[in-house]
Design a protein around this motif. Structure first.
Motif, PDB file in Angstrom:
ATOM      1  N   LEU A 230       7.810  -0.955   6.000  1.00  0.00           N
ATOM      2  CA  LEU A 230       6.632  -1.444   5.279  1.00  0.00           C
ATOM      3  C   LEU A 230       5.455  -1.500   6.250  1.00  0.00           C
ATOM      4  O   LEU A 230       5.581  -2.074   7.337  1.00  0.00           O
ATOM      5  CB  LEU A 230       6.909  -2.831   4.699  1.00  0.00           C
ATOM      6  N   LYS A 231       4.334  -0.881   5.884  1.00  0.00           N
ATOM      7  CA  LYS A 231       3.141  -0.941   6.733  1.00  0.00           C
ATOM      8  C   LYS A 231       2.429  -2.277   6.534  1.00  0.00           C
ATOM      9  O   LYS A 231       2.491  -2.885   5.464  1.00  0.00           O
ATOM     10  CB  LYS A 231       2.189   0.210   6.399  1.00  0.00           C
ATOM     11  N   LYS A 232       1.738  -2.710   7.578  1.00  0.00           N
ATOM     12  CA  LYS A 232       1.009  -3.968   7.471  1.00  0.00           C
ATOM     13  C   LYS A 232       0.003  -3.935   6.324  1.00  0.00           C
ATOM     14  O   LYS A 232      -0.239  -4.952   5.652  1.00  0.00           O
ATOM     15  CB  LYS A 232       0.287  -4.254   8.787  1.00  0.00           C
ATOM     16  N   SER A 233      -0.568  -2.771   6.082  1.00  0.00           N
ATOM     17  CA  SER A 233      -1.548  -2.632   5.011  1.00  0.00           C
ATOM     18  C   SER A 233      -0.945  -2.808   3.622  1.00  0.00           C
ATOM     19  O   SER A 233      -1.674  -2.944   2.641  1.00  0.00           O
ATOM     20  CB  SER A 233      -2.238  -1.263   5.096  1.00  0.00           C
ATOM     21  N   ASP A 234       0.391  -2.805   3.556  1.00  0.00           N
ATOM     22  CA  ASP A 234       1.069  -2.958   2.264  1.00  0.00           C
ATOM     23  C   ASP A 234       1.616  -4.364   2.045  1.00  0.00           C
ATOM     24  O   ASP A 234       2.419  -4.579   1.130  1.00  0.00           O
ATOM     25  CB  ASP A 234       2.215  -1.944   2.148  1.00  0.00           C
ATOM     26  N   LEU A 235       1.197  -5.321   2.871  1.00  0.00           N
ATOM     27  CA  LEU A 235       1.713  -6.684   2.716  1.00  0.00           C
ATOM     28  C   LEU A 235       1.390  -7.260   1.341  1.00  0.00           C
ATOM     29  O   LEU A 235       2.125  -8.111   0.826  1.00  0.00           O
ATOM     30  CB  LEU A 235       1.151  -7.589   3.812  1.00  0.00           C
ATOM     31  N   ASP A 236       0.304  -6.808   0.743  1.00  0.00           N
ATOM     32  CA  ASP A 236      -0.025  -7.265  -0.615  1.00  0.00           C
ATOM     33  C   ASP A 236       1.090  -6.932  -1.605  1.00  0.00           C
ATOM     34  O   ASP A 236       1.222  -7.589  -2.648  1.00  0.00           O
ATOM     35  CB  ASP A 236      -1.321  -6.598  -1.102  1.00  0.00           C
ATOM     36  N   ASP A 237       1.880  -5.897  -1.283  1.00  0.00           N
ATOM     37  CA  ASP A 237       2.923  -5.435  -2.200  1.00  0.00           C
ATOM     38  C   ASP A 237       4.270  -6.128  -1.973  1.00  0.00           C
ATOM     39  O   ASP A 237       5.257  -5.766  -2.617  1.00  0.00           O
ATOM     40  CB  ASP A 237       3.127  -3.922  -2.051  1.00  0.00           C
ATOM     41  N   LEU A 238       4.328  -7.098  -1.073  1.00  0.00           N
ATOM     42  CA  LEU A 238       5.618  -7.726  -0.770  1.00  0.00           C
ATOM     43  C   LEU A 238       6.360  -8.219  -2.012  1.00  0.00           C
ATOM     44  O   LEU A 238       7.569  -7.954  -2.156  1.00  0.00           O
ATOM     45  CB  LEU A 238       5.433  -8.879   0.221  1.00  0.00           C
ATOM     46  N   PRO A 239       5.700  -8.925  -2.927  1.00  0.00           N
ATOM     47  CA  PRO A 239       6.424  -9.351  -4.141  1.00  0.00           C
ATOM     48  C   PRO A 239       6.995  -8.164  -4.918  1.00  0.00           C
ATOM     49  O   PRO A 239       8.102  -8.234  -5.454  1.00  0.00           O
ATOM     50  CB  PRO A 239       5.362 -10.095  -4.947  1.00  0.00           C
ATOM     51  N   LEU A 240       6.230  -7.068  -4.968  1.00  0.00           N
ATOM     52  CA  LEU A 240       6.693  -5.871  -5.676  1.00  0.00           C
ATOM     53  C   LEU A 240       7.871  -5.235  -4.950  1.00  0.00           C
ATOM     54  O   LEU A 240       8.813  -4.743  -5.586  1.00  0.00           O
ATOM     55  CB  LEU A 240       5.539  -4.863  -5.798  1.00  0.00           C
ATOM     56  N   VAL A 241       7.846  -5.247  -3.625  1.00  0.00           N
ATOM     57  CA  VAL A 241       8.977  -4.724  -2.846  1.00  0.00           C
ATOM     58  C   VAL A 241      10.232  -5.528  -3.147  1.00  0.00           C
ATOM     59  O   VAL A 241      11.308  -4.975  -3.386  1.00  0.00           O
ATOM     60  CB  VAL A 241       8.668  -4.771  -1.336  1.00  0.00           C
ATOM     61  N   PHE A 242      10.095  -6.847  -3.147  1.00  0.00           N
ATOM     62  CA  PHE A 242      11.245  -7.702  -3.424  1.00  0.00           C
ATOM     63  C   PHE A 242      11.824  -7.434  -4.815  1.00  0.00           C
ATOM     64  O   PHE A 242      13.049  -7.436  -5.004  1.00  0.00           O
ATOM     65  CB  PHE A 242      10.867  -9.174  -3.293  1.00  0.00           C
ATOM     66  N   ARG A 243      10.947  -7.207  -5.783  1.00  0.00           N
ATOM     67  CA  ARG A 243      11.439  -6.917  -7.130  1.00  0.00           C
ATOM     68  C   ARG A 243      12.115  -5.547  -7.207  1.00  0.00           C
ATOM     69  O   ARG A 243      12.957  -5.333  -8.076  1.00  0.00           O
ATOM     70  CB  ARG A 243      10.276  -6.979  -8.141  1.00  0.00           C
ATOM     71  N   SER A 244      11.736  -4.649  -6.306  1.00  0.00           N
ATOM     72  CA  SER A 244      12.286  -3.287  -6.336  1.00  0.00           C
ATOM     73  C   SER A 244      13.697  -3.213  -5.773  1.00  0.00           C
ATOM     74  O   SER A 244      14.437  -2.274  -6.076  1.00  0.00           O
ATOM     75  CB  SER A 244      11.375  -2.331  -5.554  1.00  0.00           C
ATOM     76  N   ILE A 245      14.081  -4.173  -4.955  1.00  0.00           N
ATOM     77  CA  ILE A 245      15.412  -4.122  -4.342  1.00  0.00           C
ATOM     78  C   ILE A 245      16.314  -5.144  -5.026  1.00  0.00           C
ATOM     79  O   ILE A 245      16.618  -6.198  -4.493  1.00  0.00           O
ATOM     80  CB  ILE A 245      15.346  -4.343  -2.815  1.00  0.00           C
ATOM     81  N   ASN A 246      16.723  -4.757  -6.223  1.00  0.00           N
ATOM     82  CA  ASN A 246      17.559  -5.652  -7.029  1.00  0.00           C
ATOM     83  C   ASN A 246      19.033  -5.280  -6.957  1.00  0.00           C
ATOM     84  O   ASN A 246      19.824  -5.662  -7.803  1.00  0.00           O
ATOM     85  CB  ASN A 246      17.090  -5.650  -8.486  1.00  0.00           C
TER      86      ASN A 246
END
Length: 396
Positions: free
Chosen positions: A234-250
C-alpha cells in the motif's frame, strides 16, 4: 445456466461465447472466446487445459464468495451444472468438426505467483474425472486457500481502488540477509505468533536506506506464505483507502500483512491520522487477520522543523500538544525495529558471507575492491554489499 454460487460465470464473455459456440456452432462466438483465452494465457498458473483453468479460477477467485463448506448442497448443484455444460466438453473435437483451430493449441509458460501449492491445487481440480471428485478438490482448495482475488497470489498491491496480484515476487529469504540476527529474530517471532492466531503487533522498521528493512518484510512473506500469509503493498498516498482495503480482504482463511514502504509525513500532511486510527484498531472492519508492517527512514515518521520546536507567542499553549501527537504515531506500532548503518567491519562481513555462498573466499584484493565500491557508490549498507557482489560476479 442456473447457478446459485457461481452466477458470475453467466456474466463472463468467454463463458457465454463458449456456450453459444457449443449450442449453435456460432463461429463468431468461437473467435471471441479464443481471442480472450489467448489474452488470458499470459496469466496462466498451469500448463493444463486452458478452458478448465479459466473457468475454475473464475469460480474460486470471485470476491464475496460464501464459504463452500456451509452450502454443500448448493455447491453440489452448481458443480453439476458447470461440469456438464463446460468442464466435461471436448472443445477440441467441436473446433475440429468446424475446421477451426483447437483451443488447446494455445500454449504458454505458466507464470510465477509465489504460490506453488495453489497451482498444484488447481491441477488437482482440473484432473478430476467426476463431479464428486471435483467437489472434493474444490472443498480441499477452499479449506487451504480460501476464495477471492487475494487467494491466488502471495503478494498483492492496492491499485485503482482494488487489489492486483504481483507476479514474480522477490524470492529473498532470511538466510540471504546477513548481520541482522536480532531484527530477524524479533520479526520472525511476531509473524509466527500472528500465523498461530496468538497476539501479534504491528511493526515499524526504521533506519537508513539499504539496511535491509524492506527485505526483512519480504523474507517474512516467503517464510510464511505456504501457511496462508499474504502481503498487500500500500502506498502512503493510498492511506485514504485503508477502510476499503480492509473490506476487500474478507478471506478469513488467510492472514494479511499490509506493507507500507518508505513511510514518512510532511508537517502539513494530515493523512497520518488515518494510519493512527488504523493502528489503534478503530479502522473500519480491520479484523484479527490483518497486521501493518511499515518501513521508514525517519524514527518519528513526521518531519519536525525548527519552527515546530520554537513556536511563537500565540501558539505556545498548543505546540507541545501537537508535537506530542505527531511523535505518538510511531509509538502506535507495537514493535519498533531499528536498522543501523553497518560499520566497515560489518559491511565487509556481509560481502564475505555473500561471496562464500558462491564458493569464493574473501582476500585482500576483493576487500580493497569492496571498500572502493562503497566510496564510489552508496556507502556502507547491505544493499551496497549486494550490488558490489553482483558486479564482482559479473566480471568473473
Amino acid at each position: 445456466m442456473n447457478l446459485f454460487i457461481f452466477n458470475n460465470l453467466n456474466n463472463d464473455d468467454v463463458v457465454t461465447s463458449l456456450l453459444k459456440f457449443k449450442s449453435d456452432g456460432d463461429e463468431d462466438a468461437y473467435y471471441q472466446a479464443a481471442r480472450k483465452l489467448i489474452s488470458f494465457s499470459k496469466h496462466r498458473l498451469t500448463d493444463g487445459n486452458i478452458i478448465d483453468e479459466y473457468i475454475l479460477r473464475l469460480m474460486l477467485e470471485q470476491d464475496n464468495l460464501p464459504n463452500p463448506e456451509t452450502i454443500r448442497d448448493f455447491l453440489r448443484q452448481d458443480i453439476k451444472t458447470v461440469y456438464d455444460n463446460l468442464l466435461c466438453i471436448d472443445w477440441d473435437k467441436l473446433c475440429i468438426s468446424q475446421d477451426l483451430v483447437p483451443i488447446s493449441s494455445i500454449i504458454s509458460t505458466p507464470i510465477e505467483t509465489g504460490l506453488h501449492g495453489y497451482a498444484r491445487s488447481l491441477e488437482s481440480m482440473m484432473n478430476s474425472k467426476s463431479r464428486e471428485a471435483l467437489m472434493g478438490a474444490i472443498l480441499a482448495h477452499a479449506e487451504v486457500f480460501g476464495t477471492g482475488s487475494s487467494s491466488a497470489f502471495a503478494a498483492l498491491k492496492w491499485e485503482g481502488k482494488s487489489l492486483k496480484g504481483i507476479y514474480n515476487t522477490d524470492p529473498i529469504t532470511f538466510d540471504d540477509l546477513c548481520g541482522l540476527e536480532y531484527q530477524k529474530r524479533i520479526l520472525i517471532a511476531n509473524t509466527e505468533s500472528f500465523m498461530c492466531g496468538k497476539p501479534a503487533n504491528d511493526v515499524l522498521l526504521t533506519g537508513s536506506s539499504g539496511t535491509g528493512k524492506s527485505s526483512c518484510v519480504k523474507a517474512s512473506l516467503n517464510m510464511f506464505k505456504d501457511r496462508g500469509l499474504r502481503l498487500i503493498e500500500l502506498k502512503k498516498s493510498d492511506l485514504d483507502d485503508l477502510p476499503l482495503v480492509f473490506r476487500s480482504i474478507n478471506n478469513q482463511i488467510l492472514k494479511y500483512i499490509i506493507f507500507i514502504d518508505d513511510l514518512s509525513f510532511e508537517p502539513d500532511d494530515m493523512s497520518y491520522k488515518l494510519l493512527k486510527v488504523a493502528l489503534d484498531g478503530q479502522a473500519e472492519t480491520r479484523g484479527g487477520n490483518v497486521l501493518i508492517y511499515a518501513t521508514s527512514n525517519r524514527r518519528n515518521l513526521i518531519k519536525e522543523t525548527w519552527a515546530d520546536r520554537e513556536g511563537g507567542m500565540n501558539d505556545e499553549i498548543h505546540r507541545s500538544e501537537a508535537l506530542s501527537e505527531r511523535k505518538s504515531l510511531a509509538a502506535r506500532f507495537g514493535i519498533n525495529l531499528s536498522f543501523l548503518t553497518p560499520t566497515q567491519k560489518e559491511y565487509l562481513n556481509i560481502v564475505s558471507d555473500m561471496l562464500r555462498r558462491e564458493d569464493i573466499q574473501m582476500d585482500e584484493n576483493i576487500r580493497s575492491k569492496a571498500l572502493t565500491w562503497q566510496i564510489q557508490y552508496n556507502g556502507f549498507s547491505g544493499r551496497t554489499a549486494a550490488q558490489f557482489v553482483s558486479n564482482f560476479l559479473s566480471e568473473q
